[in-house]
Design an enzyme around this catalytic site. Structure first.
Site, short mmCIF file in Angstrom:
data_model
loop_
_atom_site.label_atom_id
_atom_site.label_comp_id
_atom_site.label_asym_id
_atom_site.label_seq_id
_atom_site.Cartn_x
_atom_site.Cartn_y
_atom_site.Cartn_z
N SER A 550 -40.64 -35.55 -60.93
CA SER A 550 -42.04 -35.96 -60.85
C SER A 550 -42.47 -36.49 -62.22
CB SER A 550 -42.91 -34.80 -60.37
OG SER A 550 -44.18 -35.24 -59.97
N ASP A 637 -43.35 -39.03 -49.58
CA ASP A 637 -44.00 -38.44 -50.76
C ASP A 637 -45.31 -39.15 -51.03
OD1 ASP A 637 -44.69 -37.36 -53.21
OD2 ASP A 637 -42.71 -37.59 -54.08
N HIS A 670 -42.95 -34.65 -51.25
CA HIS A 670 -42.75 -34.51 -52.69
C HIS A 670 -41.77 -33.39 -53.02
CE1 HIS A 670 -43.84 -35.40 -56.80
NE2 HIS A 670 -44.14 -34.14 -57.03
#
Length: 699
Positions: A550, A637, A670
């Site tokens: 991320s 995501d 995610h």
């Protein structure tokens, strides 16, 4: 070697502040385009072909992970009202089963549950495996029971986009009620169980509205309780442990505002603002009763960089503030939970989490002591306003997850459970310590190291190193145990964490020095940590693999451009590598909220120029010998869109990167795939690539 997919170059011009960038791969953003899906599937096929030789190792690693896990297991029961609540897992089942059993009125010692042994009086509330049946992806969101234990609400996401559907079950009859609320975020019961409070999101995926649904009524009659119009602020809600107040929490990255509704009155009454929002002032609160008076304990950073704790009258929160714990530089107050007779304080000092008990009468804090030099501890699983025990979670790099309960009368820690690690695991076989790297500006950056002792102390000879980093949002990478990590430690890999600026390990200033126009410190700190390990003889560039996900994936992309010669490989999970494009577009999910973290390049030329100088996608270097790169992403995501790593990989390939791979989960969000066995297989896939990169694929 197979031929890698080469994406078409199609000119898309982006002009801001007099600068024009020609983006050749922006067309990959069209998620619903068959051409884009075909490209992603071609990338997956290429990755599968390139890593086919690791199939046996992947299976070995998966079996190692699986073999160390007690697949049939139970959590420590948590008492709420007249019931003990717990979850359990069964061998071969992907998801947890949520249960309860009746409690004896005055017995606060949790029953000891044995894996595989039937629990007397067990009531199965929700079986995740039944919920997930027929779906490729499953995520359980909200899970709550009414205070009287009669009703259950839960929410599910089958896409990975974090939009959940709430349902309700009558636990007295087992009947699932007609109530169904789609596209929600959080959800929970009102204390009387007649209502459900839930949040919804705007088009940018920002939680912005709080609603009240009355059980048994149509959704069309739901009442809007609060709406946050400012697109920089998200909304959250909860009920104090005392069950006295509904708290509506509004926040950006740097500013807070909280509102209260007294639940002894009208739930739909206009909420009372506690402290009006003021740019840069953050706070959180809880309700306490001190000397018979309703008080609010407020943790804040108003002229207190590392936060202080004050107490105010609940009836007049903007009135006189009584300082309970004054600001103390170097002691970063993290959280506070109020109970009937005391409060818990969680704070950070010298890079470690600590937990203490606050005496309402004296304001003294009594710390809970732990022996290991590196550890993580926190208060968790304490729903009751009053209990003779306080539950604390504990772990370290070598100690599996542990549940203690502090006997509040004797102040002794009672061990309730430690996660079993099968196969003869002995924590004494592994070492952990902290090292310090010197950053380019002289700052000392901590590095945590963990290794298997039989291979020798790190630094006695160069060994493979797996260096992990994050460095954003004041999020700290604290010591924690990982079963999967044992598979690399047992092969001689040293696992390390670079606690770079932008995280919160060393206090609020550590975060401030790694955000906005100082973001480059995050990247150069990580490079300094890698070079420290090389210079100290712990590893060599040929044996050093970096990982981040991320915002940590942004870190990976940045260091690949800054110091490609330092790493043998880079593993980037859901990487935020096209940062400038994303932060320039306020229509994308969560972008405006992110301006407090990265800056606003749409309206600030200086921010635009600074972000463009480090955004990985726009700084790929032609003809440079990049390390091996594996980028992992998910089609659904909503936090870091799949298009970012897809564009990054395409551009790296054209620039001459010889070994860059993309793996896109076509049904996930995610957090990647769902289900524990799927997650273990995913981690085995990544670890096999890592071990291959450092020459250990045959071990």
């Amino acid at each position: 070697m197979t031929d890698a997919p080469i994406a078409d170059r199609r000119s898309t011009l982006r002009t801001h502040h007099g600068d024009t960038f020609d983006d050749p791969y922006e067309w990959l953003r069209e998620k619903d385009s068959p051409e884009v899906i075909a490209h992603l599937e071609a990338e997956n096929a290429h990755t599968d072909a390139e890593l086919a030789h690791l199939a046996e190792l992947r299976e070995t690693l998966f079996q190692e992970i699986k073999g160390r896990v007690q697949e049939t297991d139970l959590s420590v029961p948590t008492r709420r009202g007249a019931w003990w609540y717990y979850s359990r897992t069964e061998e071969g089942a992907q998801y947890g089963i949520h249960c309860r059993t009746a409690a004896v009125a005055d017995d606060w010692t949790p029953p000891v549950l044995e894996p595989g042994v039937a629990v007397p009086g067990e009531v199965v509330l929700l079986d995740g495996n039944i919920e997930a049946d027929g779906h490729d992806f499953f995520s359980l969101g909200a899970f709550d029971t009414s205070d009287d234990g009669a009703l259950l609400l839960w929410s599910t996401d089958f896409e990975g986009d974090e939009l959940y559907t709430v349902r309700v079950r009558d636990l007295r009859t087992g009947e699932t009620l007609p109530d169904e609320i789609p596209d929600t975020g959080s959800a929970f019961f009102t204390p009387d169980g007649t209502g459900i409070l839930y949040t919804t999101r705007d088009d940018a995926w920002r939680p912005d509205t709080l609603w009240l649904h009355r059980v048994g009524t149509p959704m069309s009659s739901d009442v809007q309780l609060f709406h946050e119009a400012d697109e920089k602020f998200w909304l959250g809600a909860g009920i104090t442990r005392s069950r006295r107040y509904l708290v509506i929490a509004l926040g950006s990255s740097v500013t807070s505002e909280e509102h209260l509704v007294d639940l002894t009155g009208d739930l739909t009454a206009t909420p009372m603002v506690v402290w009006p929002r003021r740019e840069g002032v953050e706070y959180s609160l809880d309700h306490a009763i001190v000397d018979g008076e309703d008080r609010l304990l407020i943790l804040h950073n108003d002229e207190a960089l590392d936060f202080e704790l004050v107490s105010v009258a609940a009836s007049d929160p903007q009135g006189e503030r009584r300082v309970v714990l004054p600001h103390e530089p170097g002691r970063r107050l993290l959280g506070m939970d109020a109970f009937r007779d005391f409060a818990t304080i969680e704070y950070r000092r010298e890079g470690l989490e600590r937990v203490g008990l606050l005496d309402y009468t004296t304001d003294a804090v009594d710390d809970i002591a732990f022996d290991e030099p590196l550890y993580s501890a926190g208060v968790s699983g304490n729903p009751e306003w009053h209990s003779p025990f306080l539950r604390v979670g504990y772990t370290s790099f070598v100690t599996p997850g542990t549940v203690y309960e502090l006997d509040l009368a004797s102040r002794e820690l009672v061990l309730r459970k430690q996660v079993a690690v099968l196969g003869g695991y002995d924590p004494q076989d592994y070492g952990q310590r902290r090292a310090w790297a010197t950053a380019s500006d002289g700052t000392q950056v901590p590095i945590s190291l963990v290794w298997k002792r039989s291979f020798g102390e790190p630094g006695t000879q160069p060994r493979p190193v797996h260096l992990y980093g994050y460095g954003s949002y004041e999020h700290s990478i604290d010591p924690g145990f990982s079963v999967a990590r044992l598979s690399e430690l047992d092969r001689g890999v040293v696992f390390a964490v670079a606690h770079v600026r932008g995280g919160g390990e060393m206090g609020r200033q550590w975060y401030e020095d790694g955000k906005l126009l100082q973001k480059r410190n995050t990247f150069t700190d990580f490079v300094a940590c890698g070079r420290h390990l090389v210079d100290g003889g712990v590893t060599t560039p040929e044996l050093l693999v970096a990982e981040g996900g991320s915002a940590g994936g942004l870190l990976m992309g940045a260091v690949a451009n800054l110091a490609p010669e330092l790493f043998a490989g880079i593993l980037a999970a859901v990487p935020f590598v096209d940062a400038l494009t994303t932060i320039l577009d306020p229509s994308l999910p969560l972008t405006v909220i992110e301006w407090d973290e990265w800056g606003d390049p749409l309206h600030g030329a200086d921010v635009y120029e600074y972000m463009k100088s480090y955004s990985p996608y726009e700084n790929i270097r032609d003809g440079v010998a990049y390390p091996r790169i594996l980028a992992v992403t998910s089609l659904n995501d909503t936090r870091v869109l799949y298009v970012e790593p897809a564009k990054w990989v395409a551009a790296l390939r054209v620039a001459g990167a010889s070994d860059v791979l993309l793996k896109c989960e076509m049904v996930a969000g995610h957090g990647g795939v769902s289900g524990r066995y799927n997650s273990w297989k995913e981690r085995a896939f990544e670890l096999a690539w890592l071990l291959d990169t450092v020459g250990l694929a045959g071990d």
